[in-house]
Design an enzyme around this catalytic site. Sequence first.
Site, PDB file in Angstrom:
ATOM      1  N   HIS A 155       0.850  -1.189   0.000  1.00  0.00           N
ATOM      2  CA  HIS A 155       0.000   0.000   0.000  1.00  0.00           C
ATOM      3  C   HIS A 155       0.885   1.238   0.000  1.00  0.00           C
ATOM      4  O   HIS A 155       1.820   1.323   0.801  1.00  0.00           O
ATOM      5  CB  HIS A 155      -0.902  -0.007   1.241  1.00  0.00           C
ATOM      6  CG  HIS A 155      -1.869   1.124   1.258  1.00  0.00           C
ATOM      7  ND1 HIS A 155      -2.961   1.171   0.413  1.00  0.00           N
ATOM      8  CD2 HIS A 155      -1.891   2.274   1.979  1.00  0.00           C
ATOM      9  CE1 HIS A 155      -3.626   2.299   0.637  1.00  0.00           C
ATOM     10  NE2 HIS A 155      -2.995   2.992   1.570  1.00  0.00           N
ATOM     11  N   LEU A 188     -10.424  -3.853   4.669  1.00  0.00           N
ATOM     12  CA  LEU A 188      -9.676  -3.114   3.637  1.00  0.00           C
ATOM     13  C   LEU A 188      -8.385  -2.512   4.226  1.00  0.00           C
ATOM     14  O   LEU A 188      -8.450  -1.712   5.162  1.00  0.00           O
ATOM     15  CB  LEU A 188     -10.554  -1.996   3.064  1.00  0.00           C
ATOM     16  CG  LEU A 188      -9.848  -1.062   2.069  1.00  0.00           C
ATOM     17  CD1 LEU A 188      -9.519  -1.792   0.773  1.00  0.00           C
ATOM     18  CD2 LEU A 188     -10.685   0.177   1.796  1.00  0.00           C
TER      19      LEU A 188
HETATM   20  C1  GRF Z   1       1.751   0.757  -6.243  1.00  0.00           C
HETATM   21  O1  GRF Z   1       1.603   2.113  -5.970  1.00  0.00           O
HETATM   22  C2  GRF Z   1       1.315  -0.052  -5.054  1.00  0.00           C
HETATM   23  O2  GRF Z   1       1.594   0.576  -3.848  1.00  0.00           O
HETATM   24  C3  GRF Z   1      -0.172  -0.155  -5.264  1.00  0.00           C
HETATM   25  O3  GRF Z   1      -0.334  -0.269  -6.657  1.00  0.00           O
HETATM   26  C4  GRF Z   1       0.794   0.292  -7.322  1.00  0.00           C
HETATM   27  C5  GRF Z   1       1.360  -0.791  -8.173  1.00  0.00           C
HETATM   28  O4  GRF Z   1       2.316  -0.362  -9.073  1.00  0.00           O
HETATM   29  N1  GRF Z   1      -0.713  -1.262  -4.545  1.00  0.00           N
HETATM   30  P1  GRF Z   1       3.000  -1.415 -10.061  1.00  0.00           P
HETATM   31  O5  GRF Z   1       1.899  -1.988 -10.946  1.00  0.00           O
HETATM   32  O6  GRF Z   1       3.674  -2.476  -9.233  1.00  0.00           O
HETATM   33  O7  GRF Z   1       3.981  -0.590 -10.863  1.00  0.00           O
END
Ligand code: GRF
Length: 224
Positions: free
Chosen positions: A114, A149
């Site tokens: 997250h 969540l």
């Molecule tokens: C990231 O910001 C992550 O924190 C969130 O979704 C995004 C994923 O980015 N859960 P990526 O697809 O790994 O580049």
Amino acid sequence: MAADSAVNLGVLISGFGSNLQAIIDAIERRELAARIKLVVSNRADAAGLERARRHGIDALVTEHRKFPSREAFDHELVAALKARGVELVILAGFMRLLSPVMVRAFPNRIMNMHPALLPAFPGLNVQQAAIDHGARFSGCTVFFVSEGLDDGPIIIQAAVPVYPDDREQQLSDRILAQEHRIYPRAIQLYQQGRLEVRGRKVYVKDEGSGAIDEALVNPPLRDH
Ligand code: GRF
């Protein structure tokens, strides 16, 4: 699971897949003892699918729209992951809420990333929310997925500064760089059998004084 055997991963994505790439790179550099048995995307146009294929990893598109319910979609995911012997599920930009069907099939064996310091700023668009609130620090959190969540036990966090003139993209990039550092590390701790969940907390075994990584709590000075 023996600490010396590689852990079988299933990685769920919806988009760009830069966290998937960071995990692939850590495995290829032999910093992480893991095998990605399967990548699943709920979107056919996810760029991360190409990353998987480029590295010879089995990649599957399972479009959630084709299923009558969240639970039916999750049953399909569980079947695909179990069929390949997946032990640990990694959510890497997977933009679907999991139902209890998935969470109960892999109890404390689903990790998510997250882009904020939970429990602050759960949900979506959290980089902009941190800026709007005038937070001085934000960061990222790896946690075990529970039925609530963004509410599961926290495994690792990394902090970054938020500057007064930050735009969302700048802060997101700063956070993402830390995501790529800590996600492989969280998986490695799991592989080593060092993560113990007690109640809503994760204890990292044998961490000693390294329980807080100084490099992560003292972020580099201004990067733009
Ligand atoms: C990231 O910001 C992550 O924190 C969130 O979704 C995004 C994923 O980015 N859960 P990526 O697809 O790994 O580049």
